[in-house]
Design a protein around this motif. Structure first.
Motif, short mmCIF file in Angstrom:
data_model
loop_
_atom_site.label_atom_id
_atom_site.label_comp_id
_atom_site.label_asym_id
_atom_site.label_seq_id
_atom_site.Cartn_x
_atom_site.Cartn_y
_atom_site.Cartn_z
N SER A 1 14.60 -0.85 0.17
CA SER A 1 13.58 -1.84 -0.17
C SER A 1 12.96 -1.45 -1.50
O SER A 1 13.02 -0.29 -1.92
CB SER A 1 12.50 -1.91 0.91
OG SER A 1 11.81 -0.68 1.01
N TRP A 2 12.35 -2.43 -2.17
CA TRP A 2 11.71 -2.14 -3.44
C TRP A 2 10.50 -1.24 -3.20
O TRP A 2 9.58 -1.58 -2.45
CB TRP A 2 11.26 -3.42 -4.12
CG TRP A 2 12.42 -4.25 -4.61
CD1 TRP A 2 12.99 -5.31 -3.98
CD2 TRP A 2 13.16 -4.05 -5.81
NE1 TRP A 2 14.04 -5.80 -4.72
CE2 TRP A 2 14.17 -5.04 -5.86
CE3 TRP A 2 13.08 -3.14 -6.87
CZ2 TRP A 2 15.07 -5.15 -6.91
CZ3 TRP A 2 13.97 -3.25 -7.91
CH2 TRP A 2 14.96 -4.24 -7.93
N ALA A 3 10.49 -0.08 -3.83
CA ALA A 3 9.40 0.88 -3.61
C ALA A 3 9.32 1.84 -4.78
O ALA A 3 10.29 2.05 -5.51
CB ALA A 3 9.63 1.66 -2.31
N GLU A 4 8.15 2.44 -4.96
CA GLU A 4 7.98 3.48 -5.95
C GLU A 4 8.73 4.72 -5.51
O GLU A 4 8.72 5.10 -4.34
CB GLU A 4 6.50 3.80 -6.14
CG GLU A 4 6.24 4.84 -7.23
CD GLU A 4 4.77 5.15 -7.42
OE1 GLU A 4 4.46 5.92 -8.36
OE2 GLU A 4 3.94 4.64 -6.63
N ARG A 5 9.40 5.36 -6.47
CA ARG A 5 10.17 6.57 -6.16
C ARG A 5 9.40 7.80 -6.69
O ARG A 5 9.16 7.92 -7.88
CB ARG A 5 11.56 6.50 -6.80
CG ARG A 5 12.45 7.70 -6.47
CD ARG A 5 13.87 7.46 -6.92
NE ARG A 5 14.51 6.40 -6.16
CZ ARG A 5 15.03 6.55 -4.95
NH1 ARG A 5 14.97 7.73 -4.35
NH2 ARG A 5 15.59 5.53 -4.33
N THR A 6 9.04 8.69 -5.77
CA THR A 6 8.25 9.88 -6.13
C THR A 6 8.99 11.18 -5.87
O THR A 6 8.46 12.25 -6.16
CB THR A 6 6.92 9.89 -5.36
OG1 THR A 6 7.19 9.85 -3.96
CG2 THR A 6 6.05 8.70 -5.76
#
Length: 740
Positions: free
Chosen positions: A149-154
């Protein structure tokens, strides 16, 4: 042959308009009926006044669903738009599917929405291979759909970075970001395609930008940046009075010398500092810059400002393409103004006529020349001594019976130490140079006094006394006289439209876009100039900024498919093809802010909404193109092709005449040169073929002396073993480059 009648499905009315939601993929109602033409559409994605920036990315060509529709069994390829907006305390990121339409309008439901908490001041966004990079006051954030899913990658790589992460970027005050691919990017297990490289420019601290390599390594550069971008395997950063660029290869480090390759005002017109360019975009060799006082369009075709070219454009003038050492650019909708950075203003002697080059055209031409009516300028910039120069001008002449002087440099009281470009009485074009006793001239066999606009260019090499003449971008003649001496005369002046010392005015000609440079232009550059400018000389041609109120440019975007340039002004959207206006789409609502092109698809951001307009598409052809791209795997290292070659003049001051992957020649002494590669070989194990021009007395023997990965030392001697310089040395290299 039998013919089958296709009946539209029930979800479509008899006009072929969708009456319910349809999508441009396998479940599209038209596709199910065997019809592949998708209708054009236009509409508002979202009404919002807080949009900050946008970027088009995709379509996916690696077999992965960048749009998040993993339930679709077959390849689902979507062209996407990402928008960022300032919601106060946070940044909202929306990803839109531009190939999803309903009732001939784009879908107003985003594929995904990501909130970047605490990023209160977003500034910029870019995307590559499904990875989205967002710049803000808190550094850079990376978003992607590759985990489901579209998400921030940390975690992992790529991921969000700031001054407090490891690795760290140089500052949190990011004002622009770019995303693209290096020359040889590594494999990305998430997408099955290449891993992107990122770049960000800073507005504060001590660094101008950071390059974030595809392995996560961060390299910084001191200074203050304005904008950043990546395209064609190179990073480009604008510093306001200079451009920095670097090829994205494995050896890039923070202090790589060839980062600083363009210079500022001293580069003679490559980057006009008076235009205070804040926005830069580059695709291939097409570069566009915009700022508070106008637009700069250019051709980036080399590693130094000498081989880059740019045109300065506002609402009143278009300079035509100027090479980096341009010291005069005249007759661009002004009788006297010089648009080069040297400001060599012309003097109008008498009265010269000014009128449109063709009916309704925006560019102006100049005529009515005589021994009393002409232009002149007195400047030491044109005293070239034993150096090089180039002259260019557009002209239209009719059945002349006498010499027509287009440009001339000389002393009014002498016919010596002069150079000129002119149309002679037979209608042929010539470039001529003479010193105190020697002359060299190059002349066409074609006749050009036919009442049609033509582009004339002549180039001179002072080292070997070589003159070349070009017409309409094509090389016509070369003449060489090595006995040529100096062309410096303190009393000489440059004139346009007349030759004062003998009175040969261009009285049957109309002239426009005259330029003088203190370098010898290449045949490629001259052809590029002709191709970019020829559309300016037709009826109703537009070539200026189209705003009704301002020269300020808010955004520029180079279309990756066509090379056309979209220019955004507050009250005008203009698409340039070369230096000519291709089209002028109407601003959808309010004041325009940003714009992006993807072929004939256009995304617009204004102070009221985000708007998209798209052309009709033959979906079957698009699908086959995408499938072909997805299956096009790298072919590996090709050892059958030359990886570097050079043809240079090794006598006197060494000069490269033509080359590939050779950045310079070092003169170590008589018959002794270093050939320095732009991209090094992986090792010193490569093959060489070299030769030099024979003299009348001896054959000359050219051979490699020392092989290094970054350079090769070449030695030349005659049969007697005596080292000899040669006016013609040719070397070819085969092997494996460092980035292969």
């Amino acid at each position: 042959m039998s013919v089958t009648k296709i009946t539209p499905p029930a979800s479509l009315d008899t006009t072929g308009t969708a009456s319910s939601s349809t999508f441009l993929r396998g479940d599209n109602a038209w596709a199910a009926a065997g019809v592949d033409m998708e209708s054009a559409y236009a509409g508002v994605l979202e009404a919002n006044i807080t949009f900050v920036d946008q970027a088009i990315f995709g379509p996916s060509v690696d077999g992965k669903s960048w749009n998040g529709k993993w339930s679709v069994a077959s390849l689902y390829s979507s062209l996407m738009l990402v928008t960022i907006e300032d919601t106060g305390a946070d940044t909202e990121v929306n990803i839109w599917d531009l190939t999803e339409v309903s009732s001939s309008a784009p879908s107003t439901t985003p594929l995904g929405t990501v909130t970047l908490s605490g990023d209160a001041t977003p500034t910029s966004v870019a995307a590559c291979m499904g990875y989205i990079i967002v710049g803000s006051e808190d550094g850079i954030s990376i978003i992607d759909p590759h985990s489901g899913s579209w998400a921030e990658r940390t975690v992992g790589w790529p991921r969000t970075l700031s001054t407090s992460t490891t690795p760290a970027i140089a500052a949190n005050t990011v004002i622009d970001v770019g995303a693209g691919l290096s020359d040889q990017p590594p494999y990305d297990p998430r997408t099955g395609g290449p891993l992107p490289t990122f770049v960000c420019a800073f507005s504060g601290d001590s660094q101008s930008f950071s390059i974030i390599k595809d392995d996560g390594t961060v390299f910084d550069r001191a200074g203050t940046g304005l904008s950043a971008n990546i395209s064609g395997g190179k990073a480009l950063v604008n510093l306001g009075n200079a451009l920095l660029t670097t090829p994205l290869i494995s050896t890039i480090v923070a202090d790589t010398p060839n980062l600083d390759v363009t210079g500022g005002a001293g580069s003679g017109g490559w980057h006009p500092t008076s235009y205070a360019a804040q926005f830069v975009d580059i695709v291939g060799d097409t570069i566009a810059m915009g700022g508070s006082t106008g637009l700069t369009l250019g051709v980036w075709n080399g590693p130094s400002p000498v081989v880059g070219m740019n045109a300065k454009i506002n609402r009143s003038s278009n300079s035509g393409l100027m090479v980096g050492t341009c010291v005069g650019a005249w007759l661009a909708n002004s009788k006297t103004v010089d648009l080069s950075v040297q400001a060599n203003t012309l003097t109008e002697n008498g009265t010269v006529t000014e009128a449109a080059v063709e009916s309704g055209a925006e560019l102006l031409g100049y005529s009515g020349f005589s021994t009393s009516n002409y232009f002149s300028v007195d400047s030491s910039d044109f005293d070239i001594g034993t150096g090089n120069f180039s002259m260019m001008i557009w002209f239209k002449s009719t059945a002349n019976s006498t010499y027509q002087t287009f440009m001339h440099y000389g002393d009014a009281s002498s016919t010596l130490q002069q150079y000129a470009m002119r149309l002679i009485d037979t209608g042929t074009l010539t470039g001529i140079v003479n010193d105190t006793s020697t002359e060299v001239a190059a002349t066409t066999t074609d006749v050009f006094d036919d009442g049609v606009w033509h582009f004339a260019a002549c180039t001179y090499n002072g080292t070997d006394g070589s003159m070349d003449i070009y017409a309409d971008g094509v090389h016509k003649d070369n003449t060489t006289n090595t006995a040529m001496g100096s062309l410096t005369d303190a009393s000489a002046i440059l004139t346009i439209g007349d030759r004062p010392n003998t009175g040969l005015p261009a009285d049957d000609s109309t002239l426009a876009l005259a330029r003088f440079s203190t370098t010898e232009l290449t045949a490629t550059q001259i052809r590029q100039i002709y191709d970019a400018e020829k559309g300016m000389f037709v009826a109703s041609a537009e070539c200026l900024l189209q705003s009704g109120s301002t020269d300020a440019v808010l955004d520029v975007d180079v279309d990756p498919l066509t090379g056309k340039v979209l220019v955004t002004q507050t009250d005008a959207i203009t698409i340039f093809d070369g230096l000519v206006v291709d089209s002028k789409p109407a601003v959808n609502a309010g004041a325009s802010e940003k714009g992006k092109l993807w072929g004939d698809l256009r995304a617009e951001q204004n102070d009221t909404n985000a708007y998209v307009t798209a052309p009709a598409v033959d979906q079957r052809q698009v699908n086959e193109m995408v499938r072909g791209l997805a299956s096009d795997m790298p072919g590996g290292v090709d050892l059958s092709k030359a990886k570097a070659w050079v043809y240079f003049n090794g006598s006197g001051t060494v000069a490269i005449k033509a080359s590939y992957n050779v950045k310079s020649i070092t003169d170590n002494g008589t018959g002794d040169w270093d050939v320095n590669f732009a991209i090094p070989f992986k090792s010193a194990n490569y093959a060489i073929v070299c030769d030099a021009q024979a003299t009348a007395a001896y054959d000359e023997n050219c051979f490699p002396q020392t092989l290094e990965a970054s350079n090769c030392r070449i030695y030349n001697a005659n049969d007697a073993g005596t080292a000899k310089d040669s006016a013609l040395v040719m070397v070819i290299f085969f092997g494996e480059l460092e980035n292969e």
